[in-house]
Design a protein around this motif. Sequence first.
Motif, PDB file in Angstrom:
ATOM      1  N   GLY A 108       2.469   3.553   2.896  1.00 19.55           N
ATOM      2  CA  GLY A 108       1.379   2.854   2.214  1.00 19.55           C
ATOM      3  C   GLY A 108       0.076   3.638   2.182  1.00 19.55           C
ATOM      4  O   GLY A 108      -0.076   4.664   2.857  1.00 19.55           O
ATOM      5  N   LEU A 109      -0.868   3.096   1.384  1.00 19.52           N
ATOM      6  CA  LEU A 109      -2.161   3.765   1.191  1.00 19.52           C
ATOM      7  C   LEU A 109      -2.934   3.896   2.507  1.00 19.52           C
ATOM      8  O   LEU A 109      -3.543   4.943   2.790  1.00 19.52           O
ATOM      9  N   GLY A 110      -2.916   2.841   3.315  1.00 16.99           N
ATOM     10  CA  GLY A 110      -3.634   2.890   4.594  1.00 16.99           C
ATOM     11  C   GLY A 110      -3.098   4.012   5.467  1.00 16.99           C
ATOM     12  O   GLY A 110      -3.859   4.773   6.085  1.00 16.99           O
ATOM     13  N   ALA A 128     -10.390   9.090  -3.053  1.00  7.84           N
ATOM     14  CA  ALA A 128     -10.242   8.876  -4.501  1.00  7.84           C
ATOM     15  C   ALA A 128      -8.763   8.690  -4.825  1.00  7.84           C
ATOM     16  O   ALA A 128      -7.935   9.525  -4.457  1.00  7.84           O
ATOM     17  N   LEU A 129      -8.437   7.584  -5.481  1.00 11.18           N
ATOM     18  CA  LEU A 129      -7.057   7.355  -5.911  1.00 11.18           C
ATOM     19  C   LEU A 129      -6.933   7.930  -7.324  1.00 11.18           C
ATOM     20  O   LEU A 129      -7.592   7.440  -8.249  1.00 11.18           O
ATOM     21  N   PRO A 130      -6.109   8.973  -7.490  1.00 11.68           N
ATOM     22  CA  PRO A 130      -6.126   9.683  -8.770  1.00 11.68           C
ATOM     23  C   PRO A 130      -5.636   8.867  -9.962  1.00 11.68           C
ATOM     24  O   PRO A 130      -5.989   9.166 -11.097  1.00 11.68           O
ATOM     25  N   ASP A 131      -4.848   7.793  -9.709  1.00  9.53           N
ATOM     26  CA  ASP A 131      -4.406   6.928 -10.822  1.00  9.53           C
ATOM     27  C   ASP A 131      -5.579   6.321 -11.568  1.00  9.53           C
ATOM     28  O   ASP A 131      -5.494   6.029 -12.752  1.00  9.53           O
ATOM     29  N   ASP A 132      -6.659   6.040 -10.834  1.00 13.32           N
ATOM     30  CA  ASP A 132      -7.848   5.497 -11.483  1.00 13.32           C
ATOM     31  C   ASP A 132      -8.691   6.665 -11.981  1.00 13.32           C
ATOM     32  O   ASP A 132      -9.278   7.404 -11.189  1.00 13.32           O
ATOM     33  N   VAL A 133      -8.704   6.829 -13.301  1.00 12.91           N
ATOM     34  CA  VAL A 133      -9.485   7.920 -13.894  1.00 12.91           C
ATOM     35  C   VAL A 133     -10.762   7.324 -14.469  1.00 12.91           C
ATOM     36  O   VAL A 133     -10.718   6.375 -15.256  1.00 12.91           O
ATOM     37  N   ARG A 169      -3.041  -7.646  -9.155  1.00 13.83           N
ATOM     38  CA  ARG A 169      -2.652  -6.222  -9.113  1.00 13.83           C
ATOM     39  C   ARG A 169      -3.576  -5.397  -8.218  1.00 13.83           C
ATOM     40  O   ARG A 169      -3.348  -4.204  -8.000  1.00 13.83           O
ATOM     41  N   TYR A 170      -4.657  -6.024  -7.718  1.00 13.47           N
ATOM     42  CA  TYR A 170      -5.695  -5.243  -7.027  1.00 13.47           C
ATOM     43  C   TYR A 170      -6.061  -5.838  -5.668  1.00 13.47           C
ATOM     44  O   TYR A 170      -5.711  -6.971  -5.355  1.00 13.47           O
ATOM     45  N   GLY A 171      -6.828  -5.049  -4.905  1.00 15.00           N
ATOM     46  CA  GLY A 171      -7.537  -5.598  -3.760  1.00 15.00           C
ATOM     47  C   GLY A 171      -8.752  -6.327  -4.327  1.00 15.00           C
ATOM     48  O   GLY A 171      -9.362  -5.850  -5.281  1.00 15.00           O
ATOM     49  N   VAL A 172      -9.085  -7.497  -3.752  1.00 15.15           N
ATOM     50  CA  VAL A 172     -10.193  -8.288  -4.302  1.00 15.15           C
ATOM     51  C   VAL A 172     -11.193  -8.565  -3.175  1.00 15.15           C
ATOM     52  O   VAL A 172     -10.800  -8.937  -2.059  1.00 15.15           O
ATOM     53  N   VAL A 190      -9.016  -9.174   0.156  1.00 15.52           N
ATOM     54  CA  VAL A 190      -7.586  -9.505   0.212  1.00 15.52           C
ATOM     55  C   VAL A 190      -6.846  -8.550  -0.714  1.00 15.52           C
ATOM     56  O   VAL A 190      -7.290  -8.322  -1.843  1.00 15.52           O
ATOM     57  N   GLU A 191      -5.745  -8.008  -0.230  1.00 10.52           N
ATOM     58  CA  GLU A 191      -4.947  -7.104  -1.067  1.00 10.52           C
ATOM     59  C   GLU A 191      -3.997  -7.915  -1.950  1.00 10.52           C
ATOM     60  O   GLU A 191      -3.235  -8.745  -1.454  1.00 10.52           O
ATOM     61  N   LYS A 192      -4.071  -7.681  -3.231  1.00 11.80           N
ATOM     62  CA  LYS A 192      -3.178  -8.288  -4.240  1.00 11.80           C
ATOM     63  C   LYS A 192      -2.961  -9.789  -4.018  1.00 11.80           C
ATOM     64  O   LYS A 192      -1.819 -10.246  -3.819  1.00 11.80           O
ATOM     65  N   ALA A 203     -12.626  -6.750  -8.330  1.00 12.87           N
ATOM     66  CA  ALA A 203     -11.470  -5.973  -7.881  1.00 12.87           C
ATOM     67  C   ALA A 203     -11.919  -4.614  -7.352  1.00 12.87           C
ATOM     68  O   ALA A 203     -12.869  -4.005  -7.864  1.00 12.87           O
ATOM     69  N   ILE A 204     -11.201  -4.153  -6.323  1.00 16.27           N
ATOM     70  CA  ILE A 204     -11.504  -2.841  -5.740  1.00 16.27           C
ATOM     71  C   ILE A 204     -10.845  -1.779  -6.605  1.00 16.27           C
ATOM     72  O   ILE A 204      -9.650  -1.856  -6.887  1.00 16.27           O
ATOM     73  N   MET A 205     -11.625  -0.823  -7.054  1.00 12.55           N
ATOM     74  CA  MET A 205     -11.077   0.276  -7.833  1.00 12.55           C
ATOM     75  C   MET A 205     -11.030   1.526  -6.958  1.00 12.55           C
ATOM     76  O   MET A 205     -11.657   1.571  -5.908  1.00 12.55           O
ATOM     77  N   GLY A 206     -10.277   2.549  -7.406  1.00 12.72           N
ATOM     78  CA  GLY A 206      -9.894   3.599  -6.484  1.00 12.72           C
ATOM     79  C   GLY A 206     -10.918   4.625  -6.042  1.00 12.72           C
ATOM     80  O   GLY A 206     -10.616   5.823  -5.997  1.00 12.72           O
ATOM     81  N   ARG A 207     -12.110   4.215  -5.650  1.00 17.56           N
ATOM     82  CA  ARG A 207     -13.073   5.137  -5.050  1.00 17.56           C
ATOM     83  C   ARG A 207     -13.692   4.463  -3.838  1.00 17.56           C
ATOM     84  O   ARG A 207     -14.108   3.303  -3.920  1.00 17.56           O
ATOM     85  N   TYR A 208     -13.787   5.207  -2.738  1.00 13.92           N
ATOM     86  CA  TYR A 208     -14.287   4.660  -1.480  1.00 13.92           C
ATOM     87  C   TYR A 208     -15.138   5.710  -0.762  1.00 13.92           C
ATOM     88  O   TYR A 208     -14.857   6.907  -0.858  1.00 13.92           O
ATOM     89  N   VAL A 209     -16.152   5.251  -0.017  1.00  8.80           N
ATOM     90  CA  VAL A 209     -16.777   6.089   1.014  1.00  8.80           C
ATOM     91  C   VAL A 209     -16.484   5.353   2.313  1.00  8.80           C
ATOM     92  O   VAL A 209     -16.800   4.159   2.435  1.00  8.80           O
ATOM     93  N   ILE A 229       1.242  -0.421   5.011  1.00  6.97           N
ATOM     94  CA  ILE A 229      -0.033  -0.435   5.739  1.00  6.97           C
ATOM     95  C   ILE A 229      -1.148  -0.285   4.702  1.00  6.97           C
ATOM     96  O   ILE A 229      -1.229   0.739   4.016  1.00  6.97           O
ATOM     97  N   GLN A 230      -1.927  -1.348   4.561  1.00  9.31           N
ATOM     98  CA  GLN A 230      -2.886  -1.419   3.458  1.00  9.31           C
ATOM     99  C   GLN A 230      -4.295  -1.028   3.913  1.00  9.31           C
ATOM    100  O   GLN A 230      -4.783  -1.523   4.943  1.00  9.31           O
ATOM    101  N   LEU A 231      -4.945  -0.190   3.120  1.00  2.21           N
ATOM    102  CA  LEU A 231      -6.338   0.177   3.388  1.00  2.21           C
ATOM    103  C   LEU A 231      -7.231  -1.073   3.307  1.00  2.21           C
ATOM    104  O   LEU A 231      -8.146  -1.243   4.117  1.00  2.21           O
ATOM    105  N   THR A 232      -6.937  -1.944   2.349  1.00  7.53           N
ATOM    106  CA  THR A 232      -7.751  -3.161   2.174  1.00  7.53           C
ATOM    107  C   THR A 232      -7.761  -4.003   3.458  1.00  7.53           C
ATOM    108  O   THR A 232      -8.803  -4.555   3.835  1.00  7.53           O
ATOM    109  N   ASP A 233      -6.609  -4.106   4.143  1.00 11.88           N
ATOM    110  CA  ASP A 233      -6.538  -4.931   5.361  1.00 11.88           C
ATOM    111  C   ASP A 233      -7.427  -4.344   6.470  1.00 11.88           C
ATOM    112  O   ASP A 233      -8.103  -5.076   7.193  1.00 11.88           O
TER     113      ASP A 233
HETATM  114  C1  G1P Z   1      -4.539   0.396  -4.547  1.00  4.71           C
HETATM  115  C2  G1P Z   1      -5.269  -0.455  -3.500  1.00  4.71           C
HETATM  116  C3  G1P Z   1      -5.911  -1.675  -4.160  1.00  4.71           C
HETATM  117  C4  G1P Z   1      -6.807  -1.231  -5.298  1.00  4.71           C
HETATM  118  C5  G1P Z   1      -6.032  -0.339  -6.292  1.00  4.71           C
HETATM  119  C6  G1P Z   1      -6.976   0.253  -7.324  1.00  4.71           C
HETATM  120  O1  G1P Z   1      -3.435  -0.353  -5.017  1.00  4.71           O
HETATM  121  O2  G1P Z   1      -4.356  -0.858  -2.494  1.00  4.71           O
HETATM  122  O3  G1P Z   1      -6.656  -2.388  -3.215  1.00  4.71           O
HETATM  123  O4  G1P Z   1      -7.334  -2.369  -5.944  1.00  4.71           O
HETATM  124  O5  G1P Z   1      -5.388   0.739  -5.625  1.00  4.71           O
HETATM  125  O6  G1P Z   1      -6.283   0.960  -8.293  1.00  4.71           O
HETATM  126  P1  G1P Z   1      -2.199   0.337  -5.804  1.00  4.71           P
HETATM  127  O7  G1P Z   1      -2.628   0.477  -7.233  1.00  4.71           O
HETATM  128  O8  G1P Z   1      -1.967   1.661  -5.150  1.00  4.71           O
HETATM  129  O9  G1P Z   1      -1.050  -0.614  -5.652  1.00  4.71           O
END
Ligand code: G1P
Length: 293
Positions: A108-110, A128-133, A169-172, A190-192, A203-209, A229-233
């Motif tokens: 998992g991401l965490g 940075a989660l690369p899926d989110d451009v 679909r997201y962490g909120v 909360v994750e998803k 919703a949490i998008m894929g950038r964090y400090v 294991i979730q980063l959001t948790d």
């Molecule tokens: C991950 C995070 C989620 C976040 C999302 C953003 O989920 O776990 O909290 O909202 O990225 O894209 P994933 O898309 O990897 O399932």
Amino acid sequence: MKINKCVFPVAGLGTRFLPVTKELAKEMLPLVNRPIISYGVEEAVASGCREVIMITGRAKRSIENYFDRSFELEYLLKARGKDELHDMIVKISDMAEILFIRQREPLGLGHAVLCSEPVCKNEYFAVALPDDVFLNEGDPVLNQLIRVHEKMGGSVIALEEINDENISRYGVAKSQFEIEGGIHKIIDMVEKPKLEEAPSNLAIMGRYVLSPAIFELLRNQNPGSGGEIQLTDALKTLCSQEPVWGVVFNGRRFDCGTQKGWLSANVQLALEDPELRDVVLNIVNKELNQPQS
Ligand code: G1P
């Protein structure tokens, strides 16, 4: 404090893009002329990060090769007088100091973020989660988060207001209050969640400090949504111990983790490219002018 390091979790299997991702890393899929991962790395560099840490898996060699020097190619391009192409590929390998750490199990991401601990344990760092451009003209989205960290201290997450149908679909995140335009004090997340359990539509998008205190929390984190294991948790616990800010970012986001989002991003970027715009418009016009069946 200055943020120098940006972690990119890139070990995911990319099952939404099978069969192409049977062999190719999903982060290497093209967005017009560059791989998806390149946009995230460029954003991190433009936001002042000098070190990039890729949390990678065994099927992701192509990412390592992409950011490495390619002497053979450089030599050939130079010898053939293709200086512009030569300079372009050298620039890719010079973009940042890039380190690769293997995530040995897909937990998992965490867990992926926890794998960066040996390098990031003593300082605030970016993820940075690369899926989110993110595509925007002005301040890069990651830099918008870094500026909030520099002003307020603490951890920072990127937020976007989304429609009800996409909530699960997201962490909120739950905001306690908004201190100024788009900057929220976060007190829960909360994750998803199911729509009826979501604390908001932020919703949490894929950038964090992130604060280095996240590592201890991740180490002790039980599996959550999807058995991972979730980063959001871990962030949920962190926001009860240290300040966590949420920033409703300025900019456009493309979800390149789905085929539809990836295709939309390609069409949008092609429309913005003077040489490709007409290619797209011609196809669309031809399609629209065809007699309806
Ligand atoms: C991950 C995070 C989620 C976040 C999302 C953003 O989920 O776990 O909290 O909202 O990225 O894209 P994933 O898309 O990897 O399932």
